[in-house]
Structure formats: structure tokens, C-alpha cells
Design a protein around this motif. Structure first.
Motif, PDB file in Angstrom:
ATOM      1  N   ARG A  81       0.847  -1.191   0.000  1.00  0.00           N
ATOM      2  CA  ARG A  81       0.000   0.000   0.000  1.00  0.00           C
ATOM      3  C   ARG A  81       0.878   1.235   0.000  1.00  0.00           C
ATOM      4  O   ARG A  81       2.036   1.211   0.410  1.00  0.00           O
ATOM      5  CB  ARG A  81      -0.910   0.006   1.231  1.00  0.00           C
ATOM      6  CG  ARG A  81      -2.011  -1.025   1.170  1.00  0.00           C
ATOM      7  CD  ARG A  81      -3.022  -0.802   2.288  1.00  0.00           C
ATOM      8  NE  ARG A  81      -2.400  -0.427   3.538  1.00  0.00           N
ATOM      9  CZ  ARG A  81      -2.322  -1.167   4.617  1.00  0.00           C
ATOM     10  NH1 ARG A  81      -2.829  -2.369   4.621  1.00  0.00           N
ATOM     11  NH2 ARG A  81      -1.739  -0.735   5.716  1.00  0.00           N
ATOM     12  N   TRP A  82       0.322   2.339  -0.384  1.00  0.00           N
ATOM     13  CA  TRP A  82       1.067   3.587  -0.528  1.00  0.00           C
ATOM     14  C   TRP A  82       1.736   4.023   0.768  1.00  0.00           C
ATOM     15  O   TRP A  82       2.871   4.430   0.773  1.00  0.00           O
ATOM     16  CB  TRP A  82       0.145   4.690  -1.068  1.00  0.00           C
ATOM     17  CG  TRP A  82       0.869   5.943  -1.358  1.00  0.00           C
ATOM     18  CD1 TRP A  82       1.798   6.143  -2.324  1.00  0.00           C
ATOM     19  CD2 TRP A  82       0.752   7.174  -0.657  1.00  0.00           C
ATOM     20  NE1 TRP A  82       2.269   7.413  -2.284  1.00  0.00           N
ATOM     21  CE2 TRP A  82       1.632   8.082  -1.251  1.00  0.00           C
ATOM     22  CE3 TRP A  82      -0.017   7.596   0.421  1.00  0.00           C
ATOM     23  CZ2 TRP A  82       1.760   9.378  -0.811  1.00  0.00           C
ATOM     24  CZ3 TRP A  82       0.113   8.896   0.841  1.00  0.00           C
ATOM     25  CH2 TRP A  82       1.003   9.776   0.222  1.00  0.00           C
ATOM     26  N   LEU A  83       1.064   3.911   1.894  1.00  0.00           N
ATOM     27  CA  LEU A  83       1.615   4.383   3.167  1.00  0.00           C
ATOM     28  C   LEU A  83       2.237   3.270   4.011  1.00  0.00           C
ATOM     29  O   LEU A  83       2.591   3.505   5.171  1.00  0.00           O
ATOM     30  CB  LEU A  83       0.537   5.094   3.984  1.00  0.00           C
ATOM     31  CG  LEU A  83       0.065   6.434   3.397  1.00  0.00           C
ATOM     32  CD1 LEU A  83      -1.095   6.989   4.230  1.00  0.00           C
ATOM     33  CD2 LEU A  83       1.209   7.428   3.347  1.00  0.00           C
ATOM     34  N   ALA A  84       2.376   2.084   3.453  1.00  0.00           N
ATOM     35  CA  ALA A  84       2.987   0.992   4.215  1.00  0.00           C
ATOM     36  C   ALA A  84       4.436   1.353   4.544  1.00  0.00           C
ATOM     37  O   ALA A  84       5.150   1.932   3.728  1.00  0.00           O
ATOM     38  CB  ALA A  84       2.945  -0.295   3.405  1.00  0.00           C
ATOM     39  N   ARG A  85       4.846   1.031   5.760  1.00  0.00           N
ATOM     40  CA  ARG A  85       6.206   1.382   6.163  1.00  0.00           C
ATOM     41  C   ARG A  85       7.074   0.128   6.179  1.00  0.00           C
ATOM     42  O   ARG A  85       6.600  -0.969   6.483  1.00  0.00           O
ATOM     43  CB  ARG A  85       6.212   2.074   7.518  1.00  0.00           C
ATOM     44  CG  ARG A  85       5.701   1.257   8.650  1.00  0.00           C
ATOM     45  CD  ARG A  85       5.762   2.016   9.988  1.00  0.00           C
ATOM     46  NE  ARG A  85       5.202   1.246  11.057  1.00  0.00           N
ATOM     47  CZ  ARG A  85       5.748   0.165  11.594  1.00  0.00           C
ATOM     48  NH1 ARG A  85       6.880  -0.270  11.148  1.00  0.00           N
ATOM     49  NH2 ARG A  85       5.158  -0.485  12.567  1.00  0.00           N
ATOM     50  N   PRO A  86       8.358   0.281   5.863  1.00  0.00           N
ATOM     51  CA  PRO A  86       9.260  -0.871   5.937  1.00  0.00           C
ATOM     52  C   PRO A  86       9.485  -1.269   7.394  1.00  0.00           C
ATOM     53  O   PRO A  86       9.687  -0.409   8.249  1.00  0.00           O
ATOM     54  CB  PRO A  86      10.554  -0.361   5.291  1.00  0.00           C
ATOM     55  CG  PRO A  86      10.485   1.123   5.380  1.00  0.00           C
ATOM     56  CD  PRO A  86       9.036   1.496   5.422  1.00  0.00           C
ATOM     57  N   VAL A  87       9.390  -2.566   7.682  1.00  0.00           N
ATOM     58  CA  VAL A  87       9.558  -3.028   9.055  1.00  0.00           C
ATOM     59  C   VAL A  87      10.827  -3.853   9.245  1.00  0.00           C
ATOM     60  O   VAL A  87      11.380  -3.900  10.341  1.00  0.00           O
ATOM     61  CB  VAL A  87       8.329  -3.826   9.551  1.00  0.00           C
ATOM     62  CG1 VAL A  87       7.128  -2.909   9.701  1.00  0.00           C
ATOM     63  CG2 VAL A  87       8.016  -4.983   8.628  1.00  0.00           C
TER      64      VAL A  87
END
Length: 181
Positions: free
Chosen positions: A74-80
Motif C-alpha cells: 500500500r502507498w503508506l505501508a512502512r518498511p519493518v
């Protein structure tokens, strides 16, 4: 100060890549994993790919050549988390004893395996840290199928038969299930 920070970062990276066999070569392509709390920056250069996992299940592979989207994010997914995987061609060698015809005597031989990563995400999913440990049993099984047809005095013929099998492509699938070629 920037130069000092870069040197420290490189030293940390090299310390964390300690899955070698003591002589400077890698035992496997999985180098390390780190959890991210901020922005991602590819630190692997040309020697390592970064496999980035995102909070929504997305996945990217970043190499010196660019970024490949493996699974949509998704556009706002953050790398974890990011896992570093070795790029390029590598060699792993080990010795085995193979049975000769009748299985009463054995050939002692050195196996040299040349490998490179073809599927970075698969290497991470399999946590492939040691090529000998993970592929060795299959290699020994295949070698024993051939060596068992030859007397111990025919070691040269057994070796030629194994090389012929490899040249004929009978070993081309070796490592593919874990992301190697």
C-alpha cells in the motif's frame, strides 16, 4: 564526520556478515536481518541485495541495479525489516565419502559447488545461511547414485559419469527450491 559515520556503518555491516567458513568465503547467501524503525537506506552496494518487508505484507528487492517489486504494498505501508542477501557468484567446497560398487569401500572426494542467488525473497524465506548444510544431503544422494555403479579402482570413470550427468542438465534443478542456481 560523514566519512567516519560511513566507515562505522561499513564496519558494522561487515561484522554482521559473519557467516563465512573462516577463509573469507561465504557459507550461504543469507547475510543478516535488521528491524527498521525509520527510513530504509540500501547499504549493500553491489555485493548484497536488500529484501525489504513492509507492514502490509509487501516486499521489494533492492540491488545496485534498482528496485524490483515482489509483492505489492500500500502507498503508506512502512518498511519493518530488511534482510541482506549476497549477490554474485560464490563457491562452496566440502569433502564426502561416496560408496563404490558393493558399498564395502568408498571414494573420498571433494565437492565444489558454484552458486548464485536467483530468487532473493526465497533465500530469505528459507533462511539459507549454509549452502553445504542445506544442499549437501541432496548432492551426496545424487553422487551416490552414480558412484555406486563403479569399483573403487574406477574413480576416474565415476568422476567422468558425474560430470556427464551435470553437463546433460540432470543437476540443473539443484538449489532452485531455495532460490539458487
Amino acid at each position: 564526520q560523514n566519512q567516519g559515520q560511513n566507515q562505522n556503518r561499513n564496519q558494522r555491516g561487515n561484522q554482521n556478515r559473519g557467516n563465512g567458513n573462516g577463509n573469507g568465503s561465504l557459507t550461504g547467501p543469507f547475510l543478516r536481518e535488521r528491524h527498521l524503525t525509520g527510513r530504509f537506506q540500501h547499504e549493500g552496494g553491489a555485493g548484497a541485495a536488500s529484501v525489504i518487508f513492509y507492514s502490509d505484507g509487501g516486499c521489494d528487492v533492492v540491488t545496485a541495479q534498482g528496485t524490483q517489486r515482489v509483492r505489492q504494498k500500500r502507498w503508506l505501508a512502512r518498511p519493518v525489516s530488511v534482510c541482506e542477501v549476497a549477490c554474485g557468484r560464490h563457491v562452496t567446497s566440502f569433502e564426502v565419502e561416496l560408496p563404490a560398487r558393493g558399498a564395502a569401500t568408498f571414494f573420498r572426494t571433494k565437492v565444489t559447488l558454484r552458486w548464485q542467488v536467483t530468487d532473493y525473497e526465497r533465500v530469505v524465506r528459507n533462511q539459507l545461511r549454509d549452502v553445504e548444510r542445506d544442499l549437501g544431503p541432496e548432492i551426496v544422494y545424487r553422487l551416490r547414485e552414480v558412484s555406486g555403479r563403479y569399483a573403487v579402482g574406477d574413480a576416474h570413470r565415476a568422476n567422468e559419469a558425474i560430470r556427464a550427468d551435470i553437463a546433460a542438465g540432470r543437476w540443473s534443478d539443484l538449489g532452485s527450491e531455495v532460490g539458487l542456481a
